[in-house]
Design a protein around this motif. Structure first.
Motif, PDB file in Angstrom:
ATOM      1  N   GLU A  60      11.887 -50.034  -9.576  1.00 11.28           N
ATOM      2  CA  GLU A  60      11.263 -50.404  -8.324  1.00 11.28           C
ATOM      3  C   GLU A  60      12.088 -51.650  -7.631  1.00 11.28           C
ATOM      4  N   SER A 114      14.165 -45.397   4.357  1.00  8.98           N
ATOM      5  CA  SER A 114      13.297 -44.273   3.500  1.00  8.98           C
ATOM      6  C   SER A 114      13.926 -42.958   3.368  1.00  8.98           C
ATOM      7  N   LYS A 154       7.614 -38.323  -6.225  1.00 10.55           N
ATOM      8  CA  LYS A 154       7.349 -39.832  -6.716  1.00 10.55           C
ATOM      9  C   LYS A 154       8.117 -39.767  -8.011  1.00 10.55           C
ATOM     10  N   LYS A 202      10.692 -41.826  -3.083  1.00  8.84           N
ATOM     11  CA  LYS A 202      10.434 -42.814  -2.153  1.00  8.84           C
ATOM     12  C   LYS A 202       9.421 -43.650  -2.848  1.00  8.84           C
ATOM     13  N   GLU A 240       6.893 -46.737  -3.031  1.00  8.01           N
ATOM     14  CA  GLU A 240       6.045 -47.476  -2.025  1.00  8.01           C
ATOM     15  C   GLU A 240       5.831 -48.892  -2.433  1.00  8.01           C
ATOM     16  N   GLU A 241       5.812 -49.676  -1.094  1.00  4.28           N
ATOM     17  CA  GLU A 241       5.886 -51.069  -1.277  1.00  4.28           C
ATOM     18  C   GLU A 241       4.600 -51.587  -1.926  1.00  4.28           C
ATOM     19  N   SER A 242       3.480 -50.951  -1.495  1.00  8.44           N
ATOM     20  CA  SER A 242       2.308 -51.349  -2.105  1.00  8.44           C
ATOM     21  C   SER A 242       2.073 -51.257  -3.377  1.00  8.44           C
ATOM     22  N   ALA A 243       2.685 -50.047  -4.112  1.00 14.63           N
ATOM     23  CA  ALA A 243       2.657 -49.959  -5.493  1.00 14.63           C
ATOM     24  C   ALA A 243       3.346 -51.196  -6.412  1.00 14.63           C
TER      25      ALA A 243
END
Length: 355
Positions: free
Chosen positions: A128, A147, A321, A345, A347-350
């Motif tokens: 990440e 992305s 993922k 990809k 996820e910024e939120s994750a």
């Protein structure tokens, strides 16, 4: 502030498996950038590590991946030209000098003594957050979507260099032999340079993708036994150059025969077995031979990114993922990509939720 820990897809040399582990988010040195990974894509050389063709340097798990894009989270005190929030692409030449004779050929030959290959000798990009050498990064052009553009920063630069090495002029014909992810990008770069393209592969689905990418002609060398005769007919004597992206020896066996006399063979794909060429043909200049790879100094990296953005070039891709990393590896080992790149990809939120 970044979180303290992150998820990472790591190759374990002891178990010889790829595992998704929880590891610390790295700190950075004065000449480095901390990057929130936006996307990372799987490359054939990642499979070479997993299958033992590239030896592991220690028994410790290492994050795989060397083809990625991301967003700058923090900037080392000695770094210029980057700011927090920039979207960037980068290569895995961690602390290469880009000045020595070795680097002029490929950064794996850097004589500085400090270069290591991220994704192989130290942690790569299927995680990440990444710490990268600022000298290996470029700010993405405004029209380039981070992305979806991670394949450009290994496959793309390799394909771009292969087209340049072919040394062709507008209207000349390039054979692209092996139309996987690199070959598809080579087709697009060649068409952007107004070349004619002959695509050669052994899979009809891959050739359909090649046609969609812009190939003028497509041949299945396994099914169409007279494909070389057909190529010579439509080109009035053979292709001006052939770039071989196939990662199997058979991809090279017929490549010289696709060329006109005096044509140019560009070696790109790396089969397990060594290829053979005719010393007589080379000495008599029946064809010439050179090679292309993913090595790029900052100027070359920016040139590729700018050309890619200006011509709206993108890689045919499928998205996954991080937890599906072994599914991706299996697809590549079975050669079921049909000319696409496989991209994780993030996820910024994750990533942010781990604060």
């Amino acid at each position: 502030m970044p979180p303290r820990t992150q998820r990472a897809a790591q190759y374990n040399p002891v178990s010889k498996k790829v595992e998704v582990n929880e590891i610390p988010v790295p700190s950075i040195k004065d000449d480095e950038l901390l990057i929130r990974t936006v996307a990372a894509s799987l490359c054939h050389s990642d499979i070479m590590l997993v299958e033992g063709q590239i030896p592991a340097v220690s028994d410790e798990p290492v994050t795989i991946g060397h083809e990625a894009t991301g967003q700058v989270v923090s900037v080392g005190s000695a770094v210029q030209g980057f700011k927090k929030g920039d979207f960037v692409g980068f290569i895995n030449a961690y602390h290469a000098c880009f000045k020595c004779r070795g680097c002029a050929n490929h950064y794996i030959y850097c004589t500085s003594g400090s270069m290591v290959m991220q994704g192989f000798s130290c942690d790569g990009y299927f995680q990440e957050y990444c710490a990268i050498d600022a000298g290996t990064a470029v700010v993405l052009p405004p029209t380039m979507d981070a992305s979806v553009s991670s394949p450009i920063f290994c496959a793309g630069i390799t394909a771009y260099h292969a087209v340049l090495k072919a040394g062709l002029s507008e209207g000349d014909t390039l054979a692209v032999i092996g139309c996987g992810g690199l070959g598809q990008l080579a087709i697009k770069y060649a068409k952007a340079k107004r070349l004619k393209v002959v695509a050669v592969d052994v899979d009809d689905n891959t050739l359909a993708t090649a046609t969609a990418s812009g190939a003028d002609h497509a041949f299945n060398s396994r099914k169409q036994k007279d494909y070389i005769d057909q190529i010579h007919h439509i080109t009035a004597g053979g292709c001006d150059a052939a770039a071989v992206f196939a990662a199997v020896k058979a991809g090279y066996d017929g490549a010289p025969a696709t060329l006109r006399v005096g044509g140019h063979l560009v070696v790109v794909g790396i089969p397990k077995d060594d290829i053979q060429v005719s010393a007589f043909d080379l000495s008599m200049c029946k064809y010439h031979i050179s090679a292309a790879n993913n090595a790029a100094n900052p100027r070359q990296l920016a040139d590729c990114a700018d050309f890619t953005a200006a011509h709206k070039i993108s890689s045919p891709s499928k998205f996954y993922k991080l937890e599906q990393i072994n599914d991706m590896i299996g697809v590549m080992q079975r050669q079921e990509m049909a000319g696409t790149r496989m991209v994780v990809k993030f996820e910024e939120s994750a990533a942010s939720s781990r604060l």
